[in-house]
Design an enzyme around this catalytic site. Structure first.
Site, mmCIF file in Angstrom:
data_model
loop_
_atom_site.group_PDB
_atom_site.id
_atom_site.type_symbol
_atom_site.label_atom_id
_atom_site.label_comp_id
_atom_site.label_asym_id
_atom_site.label_seq_id
_atom_site.Cartn_x
_atom_site.Cartn_y
_atom_site.Cartn_z
ATOM 1 C CG ASP A 222 2.374 -16.559 7.310
ATOM 2 O OD1 ASP A 222 2.287 -17.266 8.336
ATOM 3 O OD2 ASP A 222 1.921 -15.403 7.233
ATOM 4 C CE1 TYR B 155 -3.242 -12.348 7.891
ATOM 5 C CE2 TYR B 155 -2.068 -14.107 6.755
ATOM 6 C CZ TYR B 155 -2.083 -13.069 7.666
ATOM 7 O OH TYR B 155 -0.942 -12.747 8.358
ATOM 8 C CE LYS C 117 0.468 -15.435 10.794
ATOM 9 N NZ LYS C 117 0.043 -15.440 9.378
HETATM 10 N N1 NAP Z 1 0.648 -10.302 12.461
HETATM 11 C C1 NAP Z 1 1.163 -11.094 11.517
HETATM 12 O O1 NAP Z 1 1.436 -12.264 11.744
HETATM 13 C C2 NAP Z 1 1.415 -10.540 10.121
HETATM 14 C C3 NAP Z 1 1.224 -9.176 9.861
HETATM 15 C C4 NAP Z 1 1.489 -8.711 8.576
HETATM 16 C C5 NAP Z 1 1.936 -9.579 7.585
HETATM 17 N N2 NAP Z 1 2.091 -10.903 7.854
HETATM 18 C C6 NAP Z 1 2.553 -11.883 6.797
HETATM 19 O O2 NAP Z 1 3.516 -11.263 5.973
HETATM 20 C C7 NAP Z 1 3.063 -11.257 4.602
HETATM 21 C C8 NAP Z 1 3.550 -10.013 3.885
HETATM 22 O O3 NAP Z 1 3.081 -8.859 4.520
HETATM 23 P P1 NAP Z 1 2.196 -7.754 3.793
HETATM 24 O O4 NAP Z 1 1.664 -8.295 2.500
HETATM 25 O O5 NAP Z 1 1.211 -7.290 4.801
HETATM 26 O O6 NAP Z 1 3.215 -6.561 3.576
HETATM 27 P P2 NAP Z 1 4.465 -6.289 2.619
HETATM 28 O O7 NAP Z 1 5.069 -7.544 2.107
HETATM 29 O O8 NAP Z 1 5.316 -5.313 3.331
HETATM 30 O O9 NAP Z 1 3.772 -5.470 1.434
HETATM 31 C C9 NAP Z 1 3.011 -6.078 0.455
HETATM 32 C C10 NAP Z 1 2.535 -5.037 -0.528
HETATM 33 O O10 NAP Z 1 3.653 -4.393 -1.138
HETATM 34 C C11 NAP Z 1 3.344 -4.096 -2.468
HETATM 35 N N3 NAP Z 1 4.261 -4.795 -3.359
HETATM 36 C C12 NAP Z 1 4.840 -6.011 -3.177
HETATM 37 N N4 NAP Z 1 5.626 -6.315 -4.227
HETATM 38 C C13 NAP Z 1 5.537 -5.289 -5.088
HETATM 39 C C14 NAP Z 1 6.118 -5.011 -6.349
HETATM 40 N N5 NAP Z 1 6.953 -5.862 -6.949
HETATM 41 N N6 NAP Z 1 5.812 -3.821 -6.953
HETATM 42 C C15 NAP Z 1 4.983 -2.940 -6.360
HETATM 43 N N7 NAP Z 1 4.399 -3.143 -5.163
HETATM 44 C C16 NAP Z 1 4.678 -4.305 -4.548
HETATM 45 C C17 NAP Z 1 1.913 -4.549 -2.724
HETATM 46 O O11 NAP Z 1 1.069 -3.438 -2.441
HETATM 47 P P3 NAP Z 1 -0.313 -3.192 -3.230
HETATM 48 O O12 NAP Z 1 -1.228 -4.235 -2.708
HETATM 49 O O13 NAP Z 1 -0.706 -1.799 -2.793
HETATM 50 O O14 NAP Z 1 -0.031 -3.334 -4.694
HETATM 51 C C18 NAP Z 1 1.745 -5.629 -1.668
HETATM 52 O O15 NAP Z 1 0.408 -5.875 -1.305
HETATM 53 C C19 NAP Z 1 1.548 -11.368 4.703
HETATM 54 O O16 NAP Z 1 0.980 -11.865 3.500
HETATM 55 C C20 NAP Z 1 1.408 -12.327 5.862
HETATM 56 O O17 NAP Z 1 1.651 -13.646 5.407
HETATM 57 C C21 NAP Z 1 1.840 -11.390 9.103
#
Ligand code: NAP
Length: 337
Positions: free
Chosen positions: A54, A59, A85
């Site tokens: 995704d 981004y 998107k």
């Molecule tokens: N509006 C939308 O469509 C929308 C909005 C949000 C997200 N998304 C999609 O969902 C995906 C995931 O969301 P997200 O990255 O925002 O949030 P998330 O998956 O809730 O959190 C990711 C963060 O969690 C931490 N993390 C992950 N694995 C870890 C581990 N093994 N140990 C320690 N910390 C860990 C890291 O933080 P640190 O960077 O601080 O190390 C990482 O950047 C995005 O990449 C995107 O593709 C879409």
């Protein structure tokens, strides 16, 4: 569950892997990630059998699409599912004039919101060019929630339900994209969109997690009824469900408030009692819902990604989920693995 297990993407003829690769971090979200680390992350995911990716124009102002395409371009196109998107066009700009926040050292483009029919068509074409791919499988209308658009949300939502919808519906009817939906941080916006239009799918970020399950109020049951697939992003609530309630833990991309820290700390006590890593529970809980085929995880390093892939199949005893419910830490009506 094996991260590479294939699951049906709702009513659509697409199979996604239960573990999806979230490409927001490789757009240099908050901090830069090197080219080699970003390619190594996609490769690690691919080698583990992950076949759902995704990304979005927003981004890294195009950087994430460029990096995602750079790796996937050389893989057999029918072996993976790619989502991007619409909702912003990227205009080439002089680097020193660009406000990159929250991205760091992103690509030299300025995003401009555009939810019109023509803007959506242009965005779709531009994404294909940046990705260097012949096809996009899933396309979400991006950021039409209050979280992203504040007071302008009602107007923006209306514009998207008109312009973006007409463009995406046309692309879908021509077979140029298989599934169309909405990608936001608020479940009630997804719910309203599904009531208004015949969407196939949603990317719901942060609003159906081990911490909060209000999306069960109407939205997820309607998805089940209509065969709409929900890909969960932000399933660690941006960090705290991966790191635990430690100082600096993030919730909704900001320092976690006290009440959230307290609830996560209580969940962690149950985790400790059952010897279950918090992140393993966070990952596995989400994909237990029948409308949710995939957890799109965001990671900043190969090590984080490898850990998450491992935690995805960590054996979690049934009693663990029962105990969370008994203590009121998980909704009683939430499906568990
Ligand atoms: N509006 C939308 O469509 C929308 C909005 C949000 C997200 N998304 C999609 O969902 C995906 C995931 O969301 P997200 O990255 O925002 O949030 P998330 O998956 O809730 O959190 C990711 C963060 O969690 C931490 N993390 C992950 N694995 C870890 C581990 N093994 N140990 C320690 N910390 C860990 C890291 O933080 P640190 O960077 O601080 O190390 C990482 O950047 C995005 O990449 C995107 O593709 C879409």
């Amino acid at each position: 569950m094996n991260p590479g297990v294939k699951r049906k993407f709702g009513r659509v003829e697409l199979d996604v892997t239960a573990f999806g690769f979230g490409a927001a971090p490789i757009g240099n979200f908050l901090k830069p990630i090197s080219e080699s680390e970003s390619q190594a992350m996609i490769e690690t995911a691919w080698d583990a059998g992950v076949r759902f990716y995704d990304t979005a124009p927003m981004y890294g102002h195009g950087l994430s699409e460029l990096r995602t395409g750079h790796y996937l371009r050389w893989k057999p196109r029918d072996e993976y599912v790619l989502a991007t998107k619409v909702g912003r066009l990227l205009r080439p700009s002089r680097r020193e004039t660009i406000d990159f926040a929250p991205w760091s050292n992103a690509a030299a483009f300025t995003p401009q919101f555009d939810y019109s029919y023509d803007g959506t068509m242009r965005s779709f074409e531009d994404s294909l060019q940046r990705l260097g791919l012949e096809r996009i499988d899933v396309c979400f209308i991006h950021d039409i929630d209050r979280f992203s658009r504040g007071d302008a949300q009602p107007e923006v939502f209306q514009a998207a339900m008109d312009g973006c919808w007409r463009a995406l519906e046309k692309l879908r009817s021509e077979g140029q994209v298989k599934a169309i939906g909405v990608g936001v941080n608020e479940w009630d916006v997804c719910y309203e969109a599904l009531k208004r239009r015949d969407f196939d799918c949603f990317l719901l970020a942060g609003r159906y997690t081990l911490l909060e399950q209000d999306a069960l109020n109407g939205f997820l049951p309607l998805c089940e009824k209509r065969g709409a697939a929900v890909a969960v992003g932000g399933g660690f609530n941006s960090g705290i469900l991966a790191t635990g309630a430690r100082p600096g833990a993030k919730y909704n991309y900001s320092p976690a408030p006290e009440a959230i820290m307290a609830k996560v700390a209580r969940i962690e006590q149950v985790c400790t009692r059952f010897a279950v890593p918090l992140a393993a529970a966070a990952l596995q809980f989400v994909v237990a819902h029948p409308a949710i085929p995939t957890f799109i995880a965001g990671t900043r390093t190969v090590e984080q990604l490898k850990q998450n892939l491992e935690w995805f199949s960590f054996p979690v005893p049934k009693d663990f989920w029962a105990e969370l419910k008994r203590q009121g830490l998980l909704r009683g009506d939430a499906p568990t693995p």
